[in-house]
Design a protein around this motif. Structure first.
Motif, mmCIF file in Angstrom:
data_model
loop_
_atom_site.group_PDB
_atom_site.id
_atom_site.type_symbol
_atom_site.label_atom_id
_atom_site.label_comp_id
_atom_site.label_asym_id
_atom_site.label_seq_id
_atom_site.Cartn_x
_atom_site.Cartn_y
_atom_site.Cartn_z
ATOM 1 N N ARG A 1 64.324 -28.639 77.993
ATOM 2 C CA ARG A 1 64.201 -27.580 76.997
ATOM 3 C C ARG A 1 63.902 -28.147 75.617
ATOM 4 O O ARG A 1 64.241 -29.292 75.303
ATOM 5 N N LEU A 2 63.263 -27.307 74.819
ATOM 6 C CA LEU A 2 62.888 -27.675 73.468
ATOM 7 C C LEU A 2 64.096 -27.561 72.546
ATOM 8 O O LEU A 2 64.798 -26.545 72.541
ATOM 9 N N ILE A 3 64.335 -28.615 71.752
ATOM 10 C CA ILE A 3 65.421 -28.602 70.777
ATOM 11 C C ILE A 3 64.890 -28.246 69.390
ATOM 12 O O ILE A 3 65.473 -27.432 68.679
ATOM 13 N N GLU A 4 63.757 -28.837 69.029
ATOM 14 C CA GLU A 4 63.211 -28.599 67.691
ATOM 15 C C GLU A 4 61.706 -28.819 67.701
ATOM 16 O O GLU A 4 61.203 -29.709 68.382
ATOM 17 N N ARG A 5 61.000 -27.980 66.955
ATOM 18 C CA ARG A 5 59.552 -28.129 66.808
ATOM 19 C C ARG A 5 59.215 -28.088 65.324
ATOM 20 O O ARG A 5 59.592 -27.153 64.610
ATOM 21 N N PHE B 1 55.467 -28.599 76.217
ATOM 22 C CA PHE B 1 55.839 -29.470 75.118
ATOM 23 C C PHE B 1 54.593 -30.136 74.533
ATOM 24 O O PHE B 1 53.655 -30.455 75.264
ATOM 25 N N ILE B 2 54.615 -30.353 73.225
ATOM 26 C CA ILE B 2 53.485 -31.007 72.569
ATOM 27 C C ILE B 2 53.992 -32.132 71.674
ATOM 28 O O ILE B 2 55.201 -32.240 71.419
ATOM 29 N N TYR B 3 53.061 -32.943 71.213
ATOM 30 C CA TYR B 3 53.405 -34.108 70.391
ATOM 31 C C TYR B 3 54.279 -33.679 69.206
ATOM 32 O O TYR B 3 53.974 -32.744 68.481
ATOM 33 N N GLY B 4 55.377 -34.409 69.024
ATOM 34 C CA GLY B 4 56.272 -34.141 67.906
ATOM 35 C C GLY B 4 57.491 -33.314 68.257
ATOM 36 O O GLY B 4 58.450 -33.268 67.477
ATOM 37 N N ASP B 5 57.490 -32.655 69.420
ATOM 38 C CA ASP B 5 58.647 -31.851 69.832
ATOM 39 C C ASP B 5 59.850 -32.744 70.119
ATOM 40 O O ASP B 5 59.708 -33.832 70.695
ATOM 41 N N ILE B 6 61.039 -32.283 69.720
ATOM 42 C CA ILE B 6 62.281 -32.936 70.111
ATOM 43 C C ILE B 6 62.822 -32.185 71.321
ATOM 44 O O ILE B 6 63.018 -30.968 71.260
ATOM 45 N N VAL B 7 63.010 -32.893 72.434
ATOM 46 C CA VAL B 7 63.357 -32.226 73.690
ATOM 47 C C VAL B 7 64.574 -32.871 74.348
ATOM 48 O O VAL B 7 64.934 -34.015 74.066
ATOM 49 N N ARG B 8 65.167 -32.102 75.235
ATOM 50 C CA ARG B 8 66.259 -32.587 76.092
ATOM 51 C C ARG B 8 65.795 -32.456 77.534
ATOM 52 O O ARG B 8 65.310 -31.403 77.954
ATOM 53 N N SER B 9 65.954 -33.523 78.302
ATOM 54 C CA SER B 9 65.550 -33.519 79.719
ATOM 55 C C SER B 9 66.740 -33.952 80.564
ATOM 56 O O SER B 9 67.285 -35.044 80.367
ATOM 57 N N ASP B 10 67.158 -33.103 81.495
ATOM 58 C CA ASP B 10 68.277 -33.394 82.399
ATOM 59 C C ASP B 10 67.740 -33.814 83.760
ATOM 60 O O ASP B 10 66.881 -33.119 84.324
ATOM 61 N N GLY B 11 68.245 -34.921 84.296
ATOM 62 C CA GLY B 11 67.772 -35.369 85.594
ATOM 63 C C GLY B 11 68.257 -36.764 85.927
ATOM 64 O O GLY B 11 69.400 -37.134 85.607
ATOM 65 N N TYR B 12 67.371 -37.585 86.515
ATOM 66 C CA TYR B 12 67.764 -38.922 86.968
ATOM 67 C C TYR B 12 66.540 -39.833 86.971
ATOM 68 O O TYR B 12 65.380 -39.373 86.995
ATOM 69 N N PHE B 13 66.784 -41.132 86.939
ATOM 70 C CA PHE B 13 65.708 -42.114 86.985
ATOM 71 C C PHE B 13 65.271 -42.372 88.426
ATOM 72 O O PHE B 13 66.090 -42.458 89.342
#
Length: 444
Positions: A156-160, A133-145
């Motif tokens: 995964r990448l949603i939009e670049r 991933f690079i600056y400006g990418d719209i991403v989705r991250s699945d996990g926990y704090f």
């Protein structure tokens, strides 16, 4: 090194350094708007010249307050219930140990394990499986704090955006030109792009132990190196128009790095200093950077950039005169050595708080290693253009490995009492430097 004209006051530098340290050690200060009242009172009593400076101080306070409120995470559900983050990448993914990467996102929304969406803003650091991933990418991250960090099992990448795609292709091409040089090329990638393809390698570990990791991190120093490399050839070709071309190249370099705050700060300051006093340009560059990139308020690179440059402006003249009064060294050497020492002295409290230790030898070794890195960066750029000279880069890398190994043997300050003594000593030196600088410059 560019020789800046002297100012009669350290007021602007102290204001910015104070804002940076306050936002790190005591961010609650900026949650109390009533502090604006005494600033306004002084502003009304100030003369025309000083009014501009106090107005800039007010702007520094306001932009820091706004940036902190923007950068600090605010999630509308309990963190334990969050299973997915949606947001924009504001810091390129970088390789960690093993197969994981880390990147920072500016939140746009979160969801729970039932898929319900909730509002969220602020920035979060994410550790995820290997990603690009690079600056400006719209991403989705699945996990926990896990505390303040989000541990993602999948991302995964949603939009670049087109600009991010262009940068991705350009950086991929640069990496392909340096990849054949192995670890030597890896360091070259980090100096040109700000990140590489490997997590931790021997030289970076020794740089950390020696207190010289800052010379490997993209900063205003590297922007100056680029300007130094290209200025003379461009001046010979384009004459007076070369300045504009240099500015365009430095702008593109900042873009290629993913708008790293320390580089953007250096670029903004370079543009402002031509028409403003040095301290006013310094203050205004802080205001503009945080206005454009609010997340920079919590970026360590930006913090070090402002603290170090402010330290150079306040203390380097005093150190330079002290060096030349003791040692018969060339002016260029004493100026550069004094600047490195001043920057490191002012950043001691932040370094100790972040890393838990301090390599005192770095105050002495920083200057020669900065010069060595300057040559290495120039050679890395040459390898990108002419890959057949990569063996020369590999040979220089071996020399640097040995040099960092030697620098890493200096003892570190790590015990609590040593922390206190070192911080106290650094604050004392800063105070004396400010007092001497005020009288020294004020009398000219």
């Amino acid at each position: 090194m560019r020789h800046y004209k002297k100012e009669k006051s350290s007021f602007g530098y102290i204001a910015v350094i104070g804002a940076v340290y306050s936002s790190w050690f005591y961010p609650e200060f900026f949650s109390r708007p009533l502090v604006i009242i005494p600033v306004f009172s002084v502003l009304l009593l100030a003369g025309k010249r000083e009014a501009v400076r106090y107005l800039l101080v007010l702007s520094i306070f306001m932009v820091t307050m706004f940036s902190l409120s923007t950068a600090i995470p605010d999630i509308s559900i309990e963190r334990d219930a969050v299973s997915t983050l949606y947001g924009k990448v504001i810091q390129d993914s970088s390789k960690k140990r093993g197969r994981s990467t880390g990147y920072r996102v500016m939140l746009e929304a979160v969801s729970d394990n039932k898929g319900n969406l909730f509002s969220a803003d602020g920035s979060i650091y994410v550790i995820a499986p290997s990603s690009d991933f690079i600056y400006g990418d719209i991403v989705r991250s699945d996990g926990y704090f896990s505390g303040e960090i989000f541990i993602s099992g999948s991302a995964r990448l949603i939009e670049r955006s087109p600009a991010a795609s262009l940068r991705h292709h350009a950086s991929s091409w640069i990496k392909s030109r340096l990849r054949s040089a192995g670890e030597a090329g890896e360091l070259g990638m980090r100096l040109i792009l700000g990140y590489g393809e490997e997590g931790v390698f021997a030289l970076s570990e020794n740089a950390r132990k020696s207190g010289l990791a800052h010379v490997l991190a993209l900063s205003g120093m590297h922007l100056s190196i680029i300007a130094l490399i290209i200025s003379k050839p461009l001046r010979l070709i384009f004459g007076r128009r070369s300045g504009c071309i240099i500015d365009i190249i430095l702008f593109l370099f900042s873009f290629l790095s993913g708008w790293r705050p320390s580089l953007v700060r250096a670029f903004i300051f370079r543009m402002l200093y031509r028409n403003l006093g040095m301290d006013e340009a310094f203050m205004l560059s802080y205001v503009i950077l945080l206005s454009l990139f609010p997340e920079s308020v919590i970026d360590l690179g930006a913090m070090y950039s402002f603290i170090s440059l402010g330290g150079i402006f306040i203390l380097s003249d005093i150190l330079d005169e002290s060096i030349r009064s003791i040692l018969p060294v060339p002016y260029s050497f004493s100026v550069s050595a004094a600047a490195s020492a001043a920057a490191l002295i002012f950043s001691i409290p932040l370094t100790i708080d972040v890393f838990g230790s301090y390599q005192l030898g770095a105050i002495i070794t920083s200057f020669p290693f900065s010069a060595l890195i300057s040559g290495y960066m120039g050679l890395s750029i040459a390898v990108v253009l002419f890959p057949f000279i990569s063996p020369v880069l590999s040979a220089l890398y071996v020399v640097m490995e040995k040099a960092f190994e030697v620098a890493a043997v200096f003892p570190e300050f790590s015990a609590p009492l040593e922390y206190i003594l070192l911080v106290a000593a650094s604050l004392f030196i800063i105070l004396i430097g400010c007092i001497i600088s005020r009288f020294h410059l004020g009398g000219e």
